[in-house]
Design an enzyme around this catalytic site. Sequence first.
Site, PDB file in Angstrom:
ATOM      1  N   MET A   1       0.724  -1.191   0.100  1.00 46.94           N
ATOM      2  CA  MET A   1      -0.068   0.051   0.124  1.00 46.94           C
ATOM      3  C   MET A   1       0.857   1.040   0.123  1.00 46.94           C
ATOM      4  O   MET A   1       1.740   1.495   1.145  1.00 46.94           O
ATOM      5  CB  MET A   1      -0.926   0.010   1.273  1.00 46.94           C
ATOM      6  N   ALA A   2       0.793   2.078  -0.965  1.00 47.66           N
ATOM      7  CA  ALA A   2       1.884   3.104  -1.034  1.00 47.66           C
ATOM      8  C   ALA A   2       1.550   4.024  -0.032  1.00 47.66           C
ATOM      9  O   ALA A   2       0.490   4.518   0.549  1.00 47.66           O
ATOM     10  CB  ALA A   2       1.278   3.966  -2.237  1.00 47.66           C
TER      11      ALA A   2
ATOM     12  N   GLN B   1       7.903  -4.497  -5.154  1.00 45.87           N
ATOM     13  CA  GLN B   1       6.940  -4.447  -6.317  1.00 45.87           C
ATOM     14  C   GLN B   1       7.363  -3.131  -7.100  1.00 45.87           C
ATOM     15  O   GLN B   1       7.684  -2.277  -6.669  1.00 45.87           O
ATOM     16  CB  GLN B   1       5.498  -3.773  -5.765  1.00 45.87           C
TER      17      GLN B   1
ATOM     18  N   CYS C   1      -3.065  -0.670  -8.967  1.00 49.51           N
ATOM     19  CA  CYS C   1      -3.025   0.695  -8.543  1.00 49.51           C
ATOM     20  C   CYS C   1      -4.268   1.356  -9.373  1.00 49.51           C
ATOM     21  O   CYS C   1      -3.911   1.413 -10.463  1.00 49.51           O
ATOM     22  CB  CYS C   1      -1.910   1.261  -8.376  1.00 49.51           C
TER      23      CYS C   1
ATOM     24  N   LYS D   1       0.146  -8.208  -9.086  1.00 48.25           N
ATOM     25  CA  LYS D   1      -1.070  -7.773  -8.391  1.00 48.25           C
ATOM     26  C   LYS D   1      -2.016  -7.096  -9.316  1.00 48.25           C
ATOM     27  O   LYS D   1      -1.705  -5.963  -9.878  1.00 48.25           O
ATOM     28  CB  LYS D   1      -0.651  -6.829  -7.371  1.00 48.25           C
TER      29      LYS D   1
ATOM     30  N   GLY E   1      -4.671  -6.229   3.123  1.00 51.40           N
ATOM     31  CA  GLY E   1      -3.979  -4.855   3.359  1.00 51.40           C
ATOM     32  C   GLY E   1      -4.484  -4.171   4.327  1.00 51.40           C
ATOM     33  O   GLY E   1      -4.160  -4.104   5.501  1.00 51.40           O
ATOM     34  N   ARG E   2      -5.419  -3.213   4.131  1.00 49.62           N
ATOM     35  CA  ARG E   2      -5.952  -2.124   5.180  1.00 49.62           C
ATOM     36  C   ARG E   2      -6.577  -2.748   6.546  1.00 49.62           C
ATOM     37  O   ARG E   2      -6.153  -2.155   7.289  1.00 49.62           O
ATOM     38  CB  ARG E   2      -6.853  -1.138   4.264  1.00 49.62           C
TER      39      ARG E   2
END
Length: 325
Positions: free
Chosen positions: A17-18, A70, A102, A143, A228-229
Amino acid sequence: MQLKHLQIPAGAAFAPMAGLTDAACRRMMADHGAAWTVSEMASAKALNFGDRKSFALLKDPDPHGIYAIQLFGAEPETLAKAILLVREKGIAFDILDINMGCPAPKITSSGAGSHLLLDPPLCGAMVAAARKALGDDTPLTVKMRIGWDADHLTGVEVAKQCEANGADLLAVHGRTREQMYIPPIDAGAIATIKQAVSIPVLANGDVTTAEGALDLLEKTGCDGVMIGRGALGDPWLFDRVRAALLGEEMPAEPTLNQRMAALRRQIYEMCEEKGEWLAMPQARSQAMHYMKGLRGAASLRRYCSMLEHFTDVDKLIDAVYRLQD
């Protein structure tokens, strides 16, 4: 799960996650059972230009467990050269991941990220170029999302192109680019992609509990999940998912002391590696996630938004304890 020479342990992978998955965050997730972790994404083009910040995004001086890097881009030749440059710099990694998911406009406007989903043959060419640069021994993953929008649900075609050109695994986020991060994911679309290829597929999106992970696996037939989140502020989620996958007794929920110790450790490591001036603005969002479910969470999150120095973290923790009494 076996990827080339790598034996992947049971558990969920931690998604990139950026701006969020720095080394301190990755280590926290790995220490709590993440099967592997992934760096923040770096631009293949920027790496070709020798951008030091982009190389720094990929370096991890002390990776815990299996570590992937990545890259994103839209030109096969540029991607291949970037991989060679990363190797020349001596940056160690176990897995190379290509970002085709993304949705951020600053990424898609250059043709990269989920914009690649509009051109499945180009997706295949990107994978082929990466495979040639990597060689046959390093696992190569992708991804991706289920498509660009409702009129361009190209996930199956992209998945087939990736498999045919050397990808070893796909992680599929169950939304289109147009949907960004809402509404709920389309598990059926992930299942369709899984059925279309023979390589392992991870289901990604909306997993916040161990039960949710098992439910997503049942609905999609996937080989694993990527979280992720849902794990931000709750690295213990990986412990719970691992136990659920192995049929083991569910670990106890973390105590308040354990939660605050994890928060403090993560921010301390961020400051050690980046310096307080750079780390503390980034730490604000990380701290907010640790406030989930606490009494007075709204006021505590406002406190998090004002963190400037590491000493402020101890003041925040003191406020947490006062409000829980």
